[in-house]
Design a protein around this motif. Structure first.
Motif, PDB file in Angstrom:
ATOM      1  N   ALA A 180      14.848  10.076   0.405  1.00 22.48           N
ATOM      2  CA  ALA A 180      14.062   8.922   0.827  1.00 22.48           C
ATOM      3  C   ALA A 180      13.572   9.080   2.257  1.00 22.48           C
ATOM      4  O   ALA A 180      12.416   8.779   2.577  1.00 22.48           O
ATOM      5  N   THR A 181      14.447   9.582   3.138  1.00 22.48           N
ATOM      6  CA  THR A 181      14.058   9.757   4.538  1.00 22.48           C
ATOM      7  C   THR A 181      13.033  10.874   4.694  1.00 22.48           C
ATOM      8  O   THR A 181      12.081  10.757   5.467  1.00 22.48           O
ATOM      9  N   VAL A 241       5.250   5.280   7.449  1.00 22.03           N
ATOM     10  CA  VAL A 241       6.006   4.608   6.392  1.00 22.03           C
ATOM     11  C   VAL A 241       7.486   4.855   6.633  1.00 22.03           C
ATOM     12  O   VAL A 241       7.875   5.820   7.282  1.00 22.03           O
ATOM     13  N   GLY A 242       8.320   3.959   6.104  1.00 26.18           N
ATOM     14  CA  GLY A 242       9.756   4.079   6.269  1.00 26.18           C
ATOM     15  C   GLY A 242      10.468   4.268   4.949  1.00 26.18           C
ATOM     16  O   GLY A 242       9.855   4.216   3.882  1.00 26.18           O
ATOM     17  N   PRO A 243      11.797   4.473   4.981  1.00 27.59           N
ATOM     18  CA  PRO A 243      12.559   4.654   3.747  1.00 27.59           C
ATOM     19  C   PRO A 243      12.412   3.478   2.784  1.00 27.59           C
ATOM     20  O   PRO A 243      12.353   3.669   1.570  1.00 27.59           O
ATOM     21  N   ARG A 244      12.357   2.256   3.325  1.00 28.93           N
ATOM     22  CA  ARG A 244      12.186   1.087   2.452  1.00 28.93           C
ATOM     23  C   ARG A 244      10.850   1.142   1.721  1.00 28.93           C
ATOM     24  O   ARG A 244      10.747   0.784   0.545  1.00 28.93           O
ATOM     25  N   ASP A 245       9.817   1.639   2.407  1.00 26.87           N
ATOM     26  CA  ASP A 245       8.507   1.792   1.768  1.00 26.87           C
ATOM     27  C   ASP A 245       8.565   2.819   0.641  1.00 26.87           C
ATOM     28  O   ASP A 245       7.919   2.650  -0.396  1.00 26.87           O
ATOM     29  N   ALA A 246       9.330   3.883   0.865  1.00 29.95           N
ATOM     30  CA  ALA A 246       9.461   4.907  -0.171  1.00 29.95           C
ATOM     31  C   ALA A 246      10.106   4.332  -1.425  1.00 29.95           C
ATOM     32  O   ALA A 246       9.638   4.570  -2.550  1.00 29.95           O
ATOM     33  N   ALA A 287      10.125   1.206  -2.283  1.00 23.41           N
ATOM     34  CA  ALA A 287       9.195   0.235  -2.862  1.00 23.41           C
ATOM     35  C   ALA A 287       8.116   0.923  -3.682  1.00 23.41           C
ATOM     36  O   ALA A 287       7.738   0.459  -4.764  1.00 23.41           O
ATOM     37  N   ALA A 288       7.615   2.072  -3.188  1.00 25.36           N
ATOM     38  CA  ALA A 288       6.588   2.809  -3.922  1.00 25.36           C
ATOM     39  C   ALA A 288       7.133   3.344  -5.239  1.00 25.36           C
ATOM     40  O   ALA A 288       6.456   3.315  -6.276  1.00 25.36           O
ATOM     41  N   VAL A 289       8.377   3.830  -5.211  1.00 26.01           N
ATOM     42  CA  VAL A 289       8.987   4.344  -6.449  1.00 26.01           C
ATOM     43  C   VAL A 289       9.203   3.212  -7.449  1.00 26.01           C
ATOM     44  O   VAL A 289       8.919   3.361  -8.647  1.00 26.01           O
ATOM     45  N   LEU A 290       9.717   2.076  -6.967  1.00 20.74           N
ATOM     46  CA  LEU A 290       9.932   0.942  -7.862  1.00 20.74           C
ATOM     47  C   LEU A 290       8.633   0.471  -8.494  1.00 20.74           C
ATOM     48  O   LEU A 290       8.590   0.120  -9.681  1.00 20.74           O
ATOM     49  N   GLN A 291       7.555   0.466  -7.721  1.00 19.30           N
ATOM     50  CA  GLN A 291       6.270   0.063  -8.268  1.00 19.30           C
ATOM     51  C   GLN A 291       5.821   1.017  -9.372  1.00 19.30           C
ATOM     52  O   GLN A 291       5.323   0.593 -10.415  1.00 19.30           O
ATOM     53  N   ARG A 292       6.008   2.321  -9.170  1.00 19.89           N
ATOM     54  CA  ARG A 292       5.626   3.299 -10.186  1.00 19.89           C
ATOM     55  C   ARG A 292       6.465   3.157 -11.444  1.00 19.89           C
ATOM     56  O   ARG A 292       6.014   3.506 -12.539  1.00 19.89           O
ATOM     57  N   LEU A 293       7.682   2.656 -11.281  1.00 23.31           N
ATOM     58  CA  LEU A 293       8.585   2.493 -12.425  1.00 23.31           C
ATOM     59  C   LEU A 293       8.445   1.122 -13.078  1.00 23.31           C
ATOM     60  O   LEU A 293       9.252   0.766 -13.934  1.00 23.31           O
ATOM     61  N   GLY A 294       7.438   0.348 -12.668  1.00 28.56           N
ATOM     62  CA  GLY A 294       7.195  -0.953 -13.282  1.00 28.56           C
ATOM     63  C   GLY A 294       7.740  -2.123 -12.511  1.00 28.56           C
ATOM     64  O   GLY A 294       7.752  -3.253 -13.020  1.00 28.56           O
ATOM     65  N   PRO A 298       8.022  -4.585  -8.797  1.00 29.39           N
ATOM     66  CA  PRO A 298       7.049  -5.406  -8.060  1.00 29.39           C
ATOM     67  C   PRO A 298       6.126  -4.539  -7.218  1.00 29.39           C
ATOM     68  O   PRO A 298       6.510  -3.445  -6.776  1.00 29.39           O
ATOM     69  N   PRO A 299       4.907  -4.992  -6.964  1.00 28.65           N
ATOM     70  CA  PRO A 299       3.966  -4.204  -6.161  1.00 28.65           C
ATOM     71  C   PRO A 299       4.436  -4.084  -4.716  1.00 28.65           C
ATOM     72  O   PRO A 299       5.032  -5.005  -4.154  1.00 28.65           O
ATOM     73  N   SER A 300       4.182  -2.910  -4.128  1.00 27.60           N
ATOM     74  CA  SER A 300       4.554  -2.686  -2.737  1.00 27.60           C
ATOM     75  C   SER A 300       3.414  -3.129  -1.824  1.00 27.60           C
ATOM     76  O   SER A 300       2.318  -3.432  -2.270  1.00 27.60           O
ATOM     77  N   GLN A 301       3.675  -3.140  -0.523  1.00 28.43           N
ATOM     78  CA  GLN A 301       2.681  -3.531   0.459  1.00 28.43           C
ATOM     79  C   GLN A 301       1.921  -2.332   1.024  1.00 28.43           C
ATOM     80  O   GLN A 301       1.163  -2.474   1.982  1.00 28.43           O
ATOM     81  N   LEU A 302       2.105  -1.172   0.419  1.00 26.56           N
ATOM     82  CA  LEU A 302       1.467   0.038   0.919  1.00 26.56           C
ATOM     83  C   LEU A 302       0.028   0.136   0.421  1.00 26.56           C
ATOM     84  O   LEU A 302      -0.302  -0.343  -0.673  1.00 26.56           O
ATOM     85  N   SER A 303      -0.797   0.802   1.207  1.00 23.78           N
ATOM     86  CA  SER A 303      -2.164   1.067   0.772  1.00 23.78           C
ATOM     87  C   SER A 303      -2.155   2.146  -0.311  1.00 23.78           C
ATOM     88  O   SER A 303      -1.146   2.844  -0.513  1.00 23.78           O
ATOM     89  N   LEU A 304      -3.280   2.291  -0.990  1.00 27.17           N
ATOM     90  CA  LEU A 304      -3.380   3.315  -2.030  1.00 27.17           C
ATOM     91  C   LEU A 304      -3.183   4.713  -1.447  1.00 27.17           C
ATOM     92  O   LEU A 304      -2.572   5.581  -2.085  1.00 27.17           O
ATOM     93  N   LEU A 305      -3.708   4.934  -0.238  1.00 21.61           N
ATOM     94  CA  LEU A 305      -3.538   6.236   0.407  1.00 21.61           C
ATOM     95  C   LEU A 305      -2.070   6.507   0.707  1.00 21.61           C
ATOM     96  O   LEU A 305      -1.566   7.615   0.453  1.00 21.61           O
ATOM     97  N   GLN A 306      -1.357   5.513   1.230  1.00 22.10           N
ATOM     98  CA  GLN A 306       0.068   5.692   1.526  1.00 22.10           C
ATOM     99  C   GLN A 306       0.875   5.924   0.258  1.00 22.10           C
ATOM    100  O   GLN A 306       1.786   6.759   0.223  1.00 22.10           O
ATOM    101  N   GLN A 307       0.548   5.194  -0.807  1.00 23.11           N
ATOM    102  CA  GLN A 307       1.234   5.407  -2.077  1.00 23.11           C
ATOM    103  C   GLN A 307       0.999   6.815  -2.597  1.00 23.11           C
ATOM    104  O   GLN A 307       1.922   7.469  -3.109  1.00 23.11           O
ATOM    105  N   SER A 308      -0.227   7.305  -2.473  1.00 29.05           N
ATOM    106  CA  SER A 308      -0.540   8.651  -2.946  1.00 29.05           C
ATOM    107  C   SER A 308       0.199   9.709  -2.123  1.00 29.05           C
ATOM    108  O   SER A 308       0.712  10.688  -2.670  1.00 29.05           O
ATOM    109  N   ILE A 309       0.259   9.495  -0.801  1.00 26.87           N
ATOM    110  CA  ILE A 309       0.976  10.442   0.060  1.00 26.87           C
ATOM    111  C   ILE A 309       2.442  10.509  -0.328  1.00 26.87           C
ATOM    112  O   ILE A 309       3.034  11.594  -0.437  1.00 26.87           O
ATOM    113  N   LEU A 310       3.046   9.349  -0.557  1.00 27.18           N
ATOM    114  CA  LEU A 310       4.467   9.317  -0.907  1.00 27.18           C
ATOM    115  C   LEU A 310       4.727   9.876  -2.296  1.00 27.18           C
ATOM    116  O   LEU A 310       5.598  10.737  -2.489  1.00 27.18           O
ATOM    117  N   TRP A 311       3.955   9.375  -3.282  1.00 27.06           N
ATOM    118  CA  TRP A 311       4.269   9.687  -4.678  1.00 27.06           C
ATOM    119  C   TRP A 311       3.768  11.066  -5.115  1.00 27.06           C
ATOM    120  O   TRP A 311       4.433  11.748  -5.893  1.00 27.06           O
TER     121      TRP A 311
END
Length: 341
Positions: A25-26, A35-40, A42-49, A51-64
Motif C-alpha cells: 500500500a505504501t 496520494v496516500g496509503p488510504r487513497d490506495a 480506497a481505489a482498490v475498494l472501488q475497483r472491487l465494487g 464506495p467511490p473514492s475521491q481520487l481523479s481518474l488519472l490518480q486511479q489509473s496511476i494507482l491501479w
C-alpha cells in the motif's frame, strides 16, 4: 518453555503478512502523484465494487494500472525467488545455491533477446513468452547433460554452470552481432531486472505459479528436512530420492522461469533471504518456507520502490539495487554465522 523458532508461526507470519500489505500500500503511494496509503485502499475498494473514492481518474489509473500491479508483482517475485533459494540450498546442500544455478536465467535471457533482436516467432509470441521458452529449454538441457554424465547433484550443478555459460555466450553473440544501440540498451536494462512493465496479467500468471510452488514445497517440507542430512539419510527415511529431486527441481525451475520472463534476472534475493529466514525461523521447512517467502516479498517491494526513486527521474534496474543491498547483507549474515559457530 516455548523457543523463538516455535513462536515463529504464531508471531512472525501474521506480522509479516500485515507488514507486506502495508508495504504494498505504501509503495503504491510513493512517486510524483500526491496520494496516500488510504487513497490506495480506497481505489482498490472501488475497483472491487466498494464506495467511490475521491481520487481523479488519472490518480486511479496511476494507482491501479501502474503502481499497484508493479508492487504486487515485486512481492510475488520476491516470494518466489526466496522459495527457490530455500529449496535449492536444502536440496543441493549448498549454502551458495540460488534460483539461477540451473541455467534458467541465462536461458531466459537468450529467449528474450531472440524475440527482441532477431524477431524469432514473427510477432506470434512476446518477450515474456520467449524468455519462458528459453528458460525451460535451458533447464531441459541441464537435465540431459546431468543424465548423460551419470546423474547426481554434483553433475547437476556442473551441468547448470555449463548451460549458464553457453546461453550467456549466445545472448552476448546475438546482441553484439544483430542489435542496434537502442535495442542493446533496452535488452541490457531488462537483463539487469526490471518491473517497470508489470501488468495484472503478469501478476496473475506469476502469482498462480508461485502459490502452487509454495504449496508443493510446503507439503514436501518433511522431504526437504530429510535432504539436509544427505542423500543416504533421506533414502533411509523412505524418501524416493530421484523422484522427489526431480519434482522439487522442476518446481523451482518453472517458478524461476516465469519470474525471469516477467522481471528479468533479479539476483541475490534467492541467495540472501533464505539465510536471513533461517536465522529467524530455524531450519524446519514447515516453518522456513512460509517465513522466507514473506520476507522475500517484503524485501523486493521496498528494494524496487527505492530503485524507482534513488536516481529519479531515471530508474535503477532492480537487479542492480538488490545486489547493492544484498552484498552487505550477505556479509553480515556470514559474519554472524561465523560467530555462532
Amino acid at each position: 518453555m516455548v523457543t523463538a523458532h516455535l513462536r515463529a508461526p504464531v508471531v512472525v507470519w501474521p506480522a509479516g503478512l500485515i507488514l507486506l500489505l502495508l508495504s504494498i500500500a505504501t509503495a503504491t503511494t510513493i512517486g510524483p502523484s500526491d496520494v496516500g496509503p488510504r487513497d490506495a485502499f480506497a481505489a482498490v475498494l472501488q475497483r472491487l465494487g466498494g464506495p467511490p473514492s475521491q481520487l481523479s481518474l488519472l490518480q486511479q489509473s496511476i494507482l491501479w494500472d501502474l503502481r499497484l500491479p508493479r508492487a504486487v508483482l515485486a512481492a510475488v517475485c520476491g516470494a518466489g525467488l526466496a522459495l527457490c533459494g530455500v529449496v535449492l540450498q536444502s536440496l543441493l546442500r549448498n549454502p551458495l545455491a540460488d534460483p539461477f544455478i540451473l541455467g534458467v536465467a541465462s536461458g531466459a535471457s537468450t529467449g528474450a533477446v531472440s524475440i527482441v533482436v532477431l524477431g524469432v516467432g514473427a510477432g506470434a509470441i512476446g518477450l515474456a513468452a520467449g524468455a519462458f521458452v528459453g528458460a525451460v529449454t535451458a533447464f531441459g538441457l541441464v537435465l540431459l547433460l546431468a543424465v548423460a554424465a551419470g546423474g547426481g547433484i554434483e553433475r547437476m550443478i556442473l551441468a547448470g554452470v555449463a548451460a549458464t555459460q553457453l546461453f550467456s555466450a549466445l545472448t552476448s553473440f546475438i546482441v553484439f552481432t544483430s542489435a542496434d544501440a537502442e535495442q542493446t540498451r533496452g535488452v541490457l536494462f531488462w537483463l539487469l531486472g526490471s518491473l517497470s512493465s508489470a501488468t495484472w496479467r503478469d501478476v496473475a500468471l506469476c502469482g498462480a505459479l508461485v502459490v502452487l510452488g509454495i504449496a508443493v514445497c510446503w507439503a514436501r517440507a518433511g522431504t526437504l528436512d530429510a535432504f539436509l542430512f544427505g542423500q543416504d539419510a533421506a533414502a533411509a527415511l523412505g524418501v524416493s530420492i530421484t523422484r522427489m529431486r526431480m519434482v522439487l527441481l522442476g518446481v523451482t525451475a518453472f517458478v524461476t522461469a516465469v519470474i525471469v520472463s516477467s522481471s528479468g534476472a533479479i539476483g541475490f534475493v534467492g541467495l540472501v533471504l533464505p539465510h536471513a529466514a533461517r536465522a529467524l525461523a530455524g531450519t524446519r521447512h514447515r516453518v522456513l518456507v512460509p517465513t522466507a517467502t514473506v520476507m522475500g516479498a517484503i524485501f523486493l517491494v521496498w528494494v524496487d520502490t527505492a530503485a524507482r526513486m534513488v536516481i529519479e527521474p531515471q530508474e535503477l534496474p532492480v537487479g542492480v539495487a538488490t545486489a547493492i543491498v544484498g552484498v552487505p547483507a550477505f556479509v553480515v549474515i556470514l559474519l554472524r554465522r561465523r560467530r555462532a559457530t
